[in-house]
Enzyme design. Structure first.
Site, PDB file in Angstrom:
ATOM      1  N   GLN A   1      20.228 -25.198 -23.492  1.00 23.42           N
ATOM      2  CA  GLN A   1      20.140 -25.295 -24.951  1.00 23.42           C
ATOM      3  C   GLN A   1      18.760 -24.834 -25.442  1.00 23.42           C
ATOM      4  O   GLN A   1      18.591 -24.518 -26.615  1.00 23.42           O
ATOM      5  CB  GLN A   1      20.437 -26.744 -25.372  1.00 23.42           C
ATOM      6  CG  GLN A   1      20.362 -27.031 -26.854  1.00 23.42           C
ATOM      7  CD  GLN A   1      21.391 -26.256 -27.660  1.00 23.42           C
ATOM      8  OE1 GLN A   1      22.430 -25.855 -27.137  1.00 23.42           O
ATOM      9  NE2 GLN A   1      21.099 -26.029 -28.930  1.00 23.42           N
TER      10      GLN A   1
ATOM     11  N   SER B   1       8.842 -21.056 -18.705  1.00 23.75           N
ATOM     12  CA  SER B   1       7.990 -20.293 -17.769  1.00 23.75           C
ATOM     13  C   SER B   1       6.771 -19.762 -18.504  1.00 23.75           C
ATOM     14  O   SER B   1       5.709 -19.563 -17.915  1.00 23.75           O
ATOM     15  CB  SER B   1       8.775 -19.126 -17.170  1.00 23.75           C
ATOM     16  OG  SER B   1       9.981 -19.586 -16.612  1.00 23.75           O
ATOM     17  N   ARG B   2       6.899 -19.506 -19.806  1.00 24.64           N
ATOM     18  CA  ARG B   2       5.800 -18.906 -20.569  1.00 24.64           C
ATOM     19  C   ARG B   2       4.713 -19.916 -20.960  1.00 24.64           C
ATOM     20  O   ARG B   2       3.661 -19.510 -21.437  1.00 24.64           O
ATOM     21  CB  ARG B   2       6.340 -18.216 -21.829  1.00 24.64           C
ATOM     22  CG  ARG B   2       7.103 -16.928 -21.517  1.00 24.64           C
ATOM     23  CD  ARG B   2       7.443 -16.163 -22.785  1.00 24.64           C
ATOM     24  NE  ARG B   2       7.899 -14.811 -22.500  1.00 24.64           N
ATOM     25  CZ  ARG B   2       9.178 -14.414 -22.515  1.00 24.64           C
ATOM     26  NH1 ARG B   2      10.133 -15.274 -22.793  1.00 24.64           N
ATOM     27  NH2 ARG B   2       9.494 -13.158 -22.258  1.00 24.64           N
TER      28      ARG B   2
ATOM     29  N   GLY C   1      13.487 -16.738 -12.952  1.00 25.50           N
ATOM     30  CA  GLY C   1      12.555 -17.248 -11.954  1.00 25.50           C
ATOM     31  C   GLY C   1      11.381 -17.991 -12.558  1.00 25.50           C
ATOM     32  O   GLY C   1      11.396 -18.368 -13.722  1.00 25.50           O
TER      33      GLY C   1
ATOM     34  N   LEU D   1      10.596 -20.989 -11.572  1.00 25.31           N
ATOM     35  CA  LEU D   1      11.457 -22.123 -11.894  1.00 25.31           C
ATOM     36  C   LEU D   1      10.664 -23.381 -12.254  1.00 25.31           C
ATOM     37  O   LEU D   1       9.607 -23.661 -11.678  1.00 25.31           O
ATOM     38  CB  LEU D   1      12.382 -22.421 -10.708  1.00 25.31           C
ATOM     39  CG  LEU D   1      13.294 -21.269 -10.275  1.00 25.31           C
ATOM     40  CD1 LEU D   1      14.173 -21.704  -9.083  1.00 25.31           C
ATOM     41  CD2 LEU D   1      14.177 -20.777 -11.424  1.00 25.31           C
TER      42      LEU D   1
ATOM     43  N   VAL E   1      15.023 -29.717 -21.253  1.00 25.31           N
ATOM     44  CA  VAL E   1      14.140 -30.599 -20.490  1.00 25.31           C
ATOM     45  C   VAL E   1      12.716 -30.392 -21.016  1.00 25.31           C
ATOM     46  O   VAL E   1      12.270 -29.250 -21.207  1.00 25.31           O
ATOM     47  CB  VAL E   1      14.213 -30.289 -18.979  1.00 25.31           C
ATOM     48  CG1 VAL E   1      13.214 -31.129 -18.193  1.00 25.31           C
ATOM     49  CG2 VAL E   1      15.631 -30.519 -18.471  1.00 25.31           C
TER      50      VAL E   1
ATOM     51  N   MET F   1       9.990 -27.336 -21.687  1.00 26.18           N
ATOM     52  CA  MET F   1       9.536 -26.566 -20.520  1.00 26.18           C
ATOM     53  C   MET F   1       9.921 -25.110 -20.675  1.00 26.18           C
ATOM     54  O   MET F   1      11.004 -24.790 -21.170  1.00 26.18           O
ATOM     55  CB  MET F   1      10.159 -27.136 -19.254  1.00 26.18           C
ATOM     56  CG  MET F   1       9.598 -28.479 -18.932  1.00 26.18           C
ATOM     57  SD  MET F   1      10.063 -28.977 -17.274  1.00 26.18           S
ATOM     58  CE  MET F   1       9.240 -30.562 -17.219  1.00 26.18           C
TER      59      MET F   1
ATOM     60  N   GLN G   1      15.905  -6.885 -21.341  1.00 22.42           N
ATOM     61  CA  GLN G   1      15.748  -7.843 -22.434  1.00 22.42           C
ATOM     62  C   GLN G   1      14.306  -7.953 -22.927  1.00 22.42           C
ATOM     63  O   GLN G   1      14.007  -8.788 -23.781  1.00 22.42           O
ATOM     64  CB  GLN G   1      16.326  -9.207 -22.051  1.00 22.42           C
ATOM     65  CG  GLN G   1      15.542  -9.990 -21.019  1.00 22.42           C
ATOM     66  CD  GLN G   1      16.309 -11.221 -20.576  1.00 22.42           C
ATOM     67  OE1 GLN G   1      17.351 -11.127 -19.942  1.00 22.42           O
ATOM     68  NE2 GLN G   1      15.809 -12.399 -20.932  1.00 22.42           N
TER      69      GLN G   1
ATOM     70  N   HIS H   1      15.110 -25.341 -15.424  1.00 21.74           N
ATOM     71  CA  HIS H   1      16.023 -24.554 -14.584  1.00 21.74           C
ATOM     72  C   HIS H   1      16.721 -25.461 -13.563  1.00 21.74           C
ATOM     73  O   HIS H   1      17.925 -25.340 -13.326  1.00 21.74           O
ATOM     74  CB  HIS H   1      15.245 -23.497 -13.792  1.00 21.74           C
ATOM     75  CG  HIS H   1      14.546 -22.463 -14.625  1.00 21.74           C
ATOM     76  ND1 HIS H   1      13.182 -22.337 -14.642  1.00 21.74           N
ATOM     77  CD2 HIS H   1      15.030 -21.494 -15.435  1.00 21.74           C
ATOM     78  CE1 HIS H   1      12.841 -21.331 -15.430  1.00 21.74           C
ATOM     79  NE2 HIS H   1      13.945 -20.800 -15.938  1.00 21.74           N
TER      80      HIS H   1
END
Ligand code: AMP
Length: 288
Positions: free
Chosen positions: A148, A186-187, A31, A33, A176, A184, A61, A37
């Site tokens: 990747q 989320s962190r 999530g 996003l 991306v 890019m 994880q 993503h």
């Protein structure tokens, strides 16, 4: 787009779709996003009839002192973005359903899960392979799309699919990046403005190595130290690793040689740990 939260409902839906002859694509995410993503969802859209995006912040994880509680979440925005990108079903299970009281079974990929990222985060890949295996059993995909961006994760999923004879086709889609080259993630939201500016050094250091290899440089020592200097100049707080590996197996290589090498790095800016990598072609004719 339909939202499914129950594991049993998802399995019934998947079974029905398979019986109708539909091909199912899965895009597993945690999530928050972003365009990375969304590119995976778009790719799954092209390759399959029904796209199932999964949104689950997988506790298995995260290590004990990691950012599970702080991990960024915005399910309402995610629903909108996932739908716009072409998701048919958004699967959002609850942690208590995925890992009920008494949960004891894990999938471990030997060796690969213990190097590089796995050395620094010892239970991380065990959590990844376990949740991906579970998601495969629930969503019953024909095709799975991963990024990747997490190159070691992609290699480990490839190994798991092969070793366990999973009937799933793996697609690994390109990284991306932001306009300045930062991959890019989320962190990235954890970075303060100065760190955000400096963080572009990951990509710059990969570009430097790529250019140097293009000019004929073949020494891993020279390439690594050039990258280290760039990262230090950008005030990285620590460099966890800069690894030169085989693109498919992820095993570290001793020599740079054709056709390709994968350079992967993990670097901290402040308290934020960032990953990046690049697959670099190595021309056969060049000499160092
Ligand atoms: P995450 O939500 O971080 O677990 O990532 C879910 C999927 O998106 C993984 O397969 C990642 O490799 C992929 N992904 C994350 N960032 C990017 C990016 N910048 N470009 C392409 N794929 C990405």
């Amino acid at each position: 787009m339909e939202i499914v939260r129950s594991i049993a409902d998802m399995q019934t839906r998947a079974e029905g779709l398979r019986r109708e002859g539909k091909s199912i694509g899965i895009v597993p995410t945690m999530g928050f996003l972003h365009d990375g993503h969304l590119s995976l969802i778009a790719r799954a859209r092209k390759e399959t009839n029904v796209v199932v995006t999964t949104l689950f912040v997988n506790p298995a994880q995260f290590g004990l002192n990691e950012d599970l509680e702080q991990y960024p979440r915005d399910p309402v925005r995610d629903e909108k973005l996932a739908a716009e990108a072409g998701t048919d079903i958004l699967f959002m299970p609850e942690t208590r359903d995925m890992y009920p009281e008494g949960y004891r079974t894990y999938v471990v990929t030997e060796e690969l899960a213990g190097i590089l990222e796995g050395k620094i985060r010892p239970t991380h890949f065990r959590g990844v392979t376990t949740v991906v295996m579970k998601l495969f059993q629930i969503v019953k995909p024909h095709t799975a799309v991963f990024g990747q961006k997490d190159a070691q994760q992609a290699a480990i999923i490839r190994q798991m699919i092969r070793d366990l004879n999973l009937d799933v086709r793996l697609i690994v889609a390109p990284i991306v990046r932001e306009a300045d080259g930062l991959a890019m993630s989320s962190r990235n939201i954890y970075l303060n403005p100065d760190e955000r500016k400096s963080a572009v050094a990951l990509w710059k250091s990969l570009r430097f190595a790529k250019d140097a290899i293009g000019r004929g440089e073949r020494s891993i020592v020279v390439l690594r130290s050039g990258m280290e200097v760039m990262l230090q100049e950008a005030r990285a707080s620590s460099i966890d690793y800069i690894a030169f590996v085989h693109p498919n197996t992820f095993r570290e290589i001793d020599e740079i040689g054709p056709p390709e090498v994968l350079i992967a790095l993990a670097v901290r800016f402040g308290r934020t740990r960032l990953l990046d990598n690049a697959i670099v072609s190595v021309p056969a004719e060049a000499t160092s």
